[in-house]
Write a protein that holds these residues in place. Structure first.
Motif, PDB file in Angstrom:
ATOM      1  N   LEU A  44       3.214  22.719  61.555  1.00 42.46           N
ATOM      2  CA  LEU A  44       3.423  24.023  60.939  1.00 42.46           C
ATOM      3  C   LEU A  44       2.236  24.313  60.022  1.00 42.46           C
ATOM      4  N   ALA A  45       1.537  25.410  60.321  1.00 42.06           N
ATOM      5  CA  ALA A  45       0.338  25.781  59.559  1.00 42.06           C
ATOM      6  C   ALA A  45       0.622  27.030  58.743  1.00 42.06           C
ATOM      7  N   THR A  46       0.075  27.086  57.546  1.00 39.16           N
ATOM      8  CA  THR A  46       0.273  28.287  56.734  1.00 39.16           C
ATOM      9  C   THR A  46      -1.034  28.700  56.082  1.00 39.16           C
ATOM     10  N   PRO A  47      -1.344  29.992  56.069  1.00 39.53           N
ATOM     11  CA  PRO A  47      -2.538  30.459  55.366  1.00 39.53           C
ATOM     12  C   PRO A  47      -2.286  30.506  53.867  1.00 39.53           C
ATOM     13  N   MET A  48      -3.237  30.000  53.095  1.00 35.44           N
ATOM     14  CA  MET A  48      -3.137  29.984  51.647  1.00 35.44           C
ATOM     15  C   MET A  48      -4.231  30.885  51.065  1.00 35.44           C
ATOM     16  N   PRO A  49      -3.936  31.640  50.001  1.00 33.27           N
ATOM     17  CA  PRO A  49      -4.952  32.511  49.405  1.00 33.27           C
ATOM     18  C   PRO A  49      -6.036  31.697  48.703  1.00 33.27           C
ATOM     19  N   THR A  50      -7.268  32.196  48.722  1.00 32.65           N
ATOM     20  CA  THR A  50      -8.370  31.535  48.034  1.00 32.65           C
ATOM     21  C   THR A  50      -9.116  32.534  47.161  1.00 32.65           C
ATOM     22  N   SER A  51      -9.918  32.008  46.246  1.00 33.61           N
ATOM     23  CA  SER A  51     -10.704  32.867  45.356  1.00 33.61           C
ATOM     24  C   SER A  51     -11.814  33.588  46.095  1.00 33.61           C
ATOM     25  N   GLY A  98      -6.649  18.744  45.947  1.00 38.14           N
ATOM     26  CA  GLY A  98      -5.697  19.836  45.879  1.00 38.14           C
ATOM     27  C   GLY A  98      -6.301  21.147  45.419  1.00 38.14           C
ATOM     28  N   ARG A  99      -7.254  21.097  44.501  1.00 40.80           N
ATOM     29  CA  ARG A  99      -7.854  22.336  44.015  1.00 40.80           C
ATOM     30  C   ARG A  99      -8.629  23.071  45.092  1.00 40.80           C
ATOM     31  N   ASP A 100      -9.068  22.330  46.114  1.00 38.81           N
ATOM     32  CA  ASP A 100      -9.868  22.947  47.176  1.00 38.81           C
ATOM     33  C   ASP A 100      -9.039  23.837  48.097  1.00 38.81           C
ATOM     34  N   ILE A 101      -7.718  23.780  47.989  1.00 41.99           N
ATOM     35  CA  ILE A 101      -6.869  24.675  48.772  1.00 41.99           C
ATOM     36  C   ILE A 101      -7.149  26.125  48.379  1.00 41.99           C
ATOM     37  N   PHE A 102      -7.471  26.340  47.091  1.00 42.38           N
ATOM     38  CA  PHE A 102      -7.586  27.704  46.575  1.00 42.38           C
ATOM     39  C   PHE A 102      -9.006  28.145  46.234  1.00 42.38           C
ATOM     40  N   ASN A 103      -9.954  27.227  46.194  1.00 40.47           N
ATOM     41  CA  ASN A 103     -11.293  27.631  45.760  1.00 40.47           C
ATOM     42  C   ASN A 103     -12.216  28.048  46.894  1.00 40.47           C
ATOM     43  N   GLY A 104     -11.706  28.021  48.122  1.00 44.51           N
ATOM     44  CA  GLY A 104     -12.512  28.460  49.249  1.00 44.51           C
ATOM     45  C   GLY A 104     -13.507  27.446  49.751  1.00 44.51           C
ATOM     46  N   HIS A 105     -13.412  26.202  49.277  1.00 45.24           N
ATOM     47  CA  HIS A 105     -14.350  25.156  49.698  1.00 45.24           C
ATOM     48  C   HIS A 105     -14.137  24.769  51.159  1.00 45.24           C
ATOM     49  N   ALA A 106     -12.912  24.906  51.641  1.00 48.26           N
ATOM     50  CA  ALA A 106     -12.580  24.557  53.035  1.00 48.26           C
ATOM     51  C   ALA A 106     -11.814  25.702  53.681  1.00 48.26           C
ATOM     52  N   ASP A 107     -11.944  25.811  54.999  1.00 49.71           N
ATOM     53  CA  ASP A 107     -11.210  26.818  55.759  1.00 49.71           C
ATOM     54  C   ASP A 107      -9.934  26.256  56.370  1.00 49.71           C
ATOM     55  N   ARG A 155      -3.222  48.215  37.788  1.00 51.46           N
ATOM     56  CA  ARG A 155      -3.930  48.143  39.065  1.00 51.46           C
ATOM     57  C   ARG A 155      -4.440  46.728  39.317  1.00 51.46           C
ATOM     58  N   ALA A 156      -5.019  46.125  38.281  1.00 53.00           N
ATOM     59  CA  ALA A 156      -5.520  44.761  38.422  1.00 53.00           C
ATOM     60  C   ALA A 156      -4.385  43.794  38.717  1.00 53.00           C
ATOM     61  N   PHE A 157      -3.250  43.996  38.050  1.00 56.02           N
ATOM     62  CA  PHE A 157      -2.111  43.107  38.272  1.00 56.02           C
ATOM     63  C   PHE A 157      -1.569  43.265  39.685  1.00 56.02           C
ATOM     64  N   ASN A 158      -1.488  44.506  40.174  1.00 54.71           N
ATOM     65  CA  ASN A 158      -0.992  44.725  41.527  1.00 54.71           C
ATOM     66  C   ASN A 158      -1.909  44.097  42.563  1.00 54.71           C
ATOM     67  N   ASP A 159      -3.220  44.158  42.330  1.00 53.91           N
ATOM     68  CA  ASP A 159      -4.167  43.507  43.235  1.00 53.91           C
ATOM     69  C   ASP A 159      -3.979  41.997  43.206  1.00 53.91           C
ATOM     70  N   PHE A 160      -3.809  41.467  42.012  1.00 49.18           N
ATOM     71  CA  PHE A 160      -3.565  40.026  41.858  1.00 49.18           C
ATOM     72  C   PHE A 160      -2.288  39.609  42.576  1.00 49.18           C
ATOM     73  N   ARG A 161      -1.236  40.407  42.427  1.00 45.30           N
ATOM     74  CA  ARG A 161       0.048  40.087  43.044  1.00 45.30           C
ATOM     75  C   ARG A 161      -0.065  40.102  44.565  1.00 45.30           C
ATOM     76  N   ARG A 162      -0.798  41.070  45.112  1.00 47.02           N
ATOM     77  CA  ARG A 162      -0.956  41.148  46.566  1.00 47.02           C
ATOM     78  C   ARG A 162      -1.672  39.921  47.117  1.00 47.02           C
ATOM     79  N   ARG A 163      -2.645  39.415  46.375  1.00 45.21           N
ATOM     80  CA  ARG A 163      -3.400  38.247  46.859  1.00 45.21           C
ATOM     81  C   ARG A 163      -2.540  37.001  46.904  1.00 45.21           C
ATOM     82  N   LEU A 164      -1.495  36.964  46.073  1.00 49.42           N
ATOM     83  CA  LEU A 164      -0.603  35.807  46.063  1.00 49.42           C
ATOM     84  C   LEU A 164       0.659  36.026  46.898  1.00 49.42           C
ATOM     85  N   ASP A 165       0.853  37.220  47.405  1.00 50.83           N
ATOM     86  CA  ASP A 165       2.112  37.585  48.036  1.00 50.83           C
ATOM     87  C   ASP A 165       2.201  37.014  49.448  1.00 50.83           C
TER      88      ASP A 165
END
Length: 349
Positions: A128-135, A214-223, A269-279
């Motif tokens: 089971l694979a899931t896409p995770m948001p990154t910076s 673990g931090r590399d899940i979100f920092n974009g270091h790996a795909d 607006r900034a908060f809504n953008d932030f929320r969408r990236r984590l949604d």
């Protein structure tokens, strides 16, 4: 030409309302025909209520049984032979649908998919694979996130091949960077499983970047990041919890500190953008890689937007040829059988 997608209409916590609304959204925006699976009379009445006079490519397939979130996967799969999961996946097996989407019992969905569709040649255990948001903005594919809590090194090797192929075919990443989740970047770090898996992944014809943390899940270091299902599920659930915590704290802080109207608007607006990236609803669920067909599994709390995106992902996956490419990647490779039991641990409920 429309792509036929089967949808478990009685899977989510609030079914069938989100499924009906999500199917309507999908048929309005995508070249798909949605097959709703569930009790026909219940679905027909609700669908007619929402559609009114609108003509959309939505059809209903009757299934007399549903598998609840609290049911034991193995027992429910064997005893409920007319469940919405089994009926929908049979449509995929018979070529009447290009993919299946459910927000129901994850363990039961994985077990049913493995039983009805079977595994691709060369795949010992579907993941089971899931896409995770990154910076960096692009998602990172994390697998396995719960299908197999106990793994051998050869399983992680296969997960790496499937995850890399998914990232290339569906996410359109030309040369995905693949990492092995561990407790340190050094090759000597990790447990017995990761140390055994490391040389296997290094020998693969992929862009393997070694151990990641673990931090590399979100920092974009790996795909693509590979791990066993126990570690992956813990990482996934912890990430969801942290995301909700940060979102709630940020909302509270903005409400307490922002007083000027213009500042409040910009902050909102900034908060809504932030929320969408984590949604999670924006990502459309997790594909079960390694089975003979497309199976997308979403959250039980999925709303209509999440269902819509699940259908979108199933449509894109079916058009990508990912399964054919995975099968080609395993062709000619030595086959490792780790065991002969029912290997889908089905830990997520």
């Amino acid at each position: 030409m429309l792509t036929d997608i089967a949808l478990d209409a009685v899977g989510s916590d609030k079914a069938p309302e989100p499924e009906i609304r999500g199917a309507i959204l999908a048929c309005r925006a995508l070249p798909v025909r949605v097959h709703l699976i569930g009790p026909e009379h219940e679905l027909r009445d609700l669908l007619d209520e929402h559609l009114e006079d609108e003509d959309l490519p939505i059809v209903i397939h009757h299934a007399s049984e549903r598998i609840g979130m609290d049911e034991k996967a193995a027992h429910a799969v064997r005893s409920k032979r007319d469940s919405s999961l089994r009926v929908g996946l049979k449509l995929v097996r018979e070529g009447k649908a290009a993919g299946f989407v459910t927000a129901g019992n994850t363990g039961a969905a994985m077990a049913t998919a493995k039983m009805v569709l079977g595994a691709l040649p060369g795949v010992d255990r579907p993941a089971l694979a899931t896409p995770m948001p990154t910076s960096k903005g692009n998602p990172c594919v994390l697998l396995d996130v719960g299908a197999n809590v106990d793994c051998k090194a050869q399983n992680l090797e296969q997960f790496a091949v499937m995850g890399e192929m998914y990232a290339r075919s569906v996410l359109k990443i030309v040369r995905p960077r693949v990492g092995l989740l561990s407790i340190g970047e050094e090759e000597s770090k990790g447990n017995e499983l990761t140390r055994e898996a490391l040389p296997l992944l290094k020998a693969l014809p992929i862009h393997f970047i070694g151990n990641v943390e673990g931090r590399d899940i979100f920092n974009g270091h790996a795909d693509v990041i590979v791990c066993d299902g126990f570690v992956g599920n813990v990482a996934l659930k912890a990430s969801e919890g942290i995301g909700r915590f940060v979102r709630d704290v940020l909302r509270e802080s903005l409400t307490r500190t922002v007083t000027a109207q213009v500042g409040a608007l910009l902050s909102r607006r900034a908060f809504n953008d932030f929320r969408r990236r984590l949604d999670y609803t924006e990502y459309g669920g997790a594909p079960l890689l390694g089975v003979r067909g497309v199976c997308i599994i979403g959250h039980g709390s999925s709303n209509d937007v999440a269902i819509y995106n699940g259908i979108r992902v199933a449509h894109e996956f079916s058009r990508s040829g990912t399964n054919e490419r995975i099968e080609q990647a395993f062709a000619g490779r030595p086959k490792h059988r780790t065991d002969h039991s029912d290997q889908t641990d089905a830990t997520i409920q």
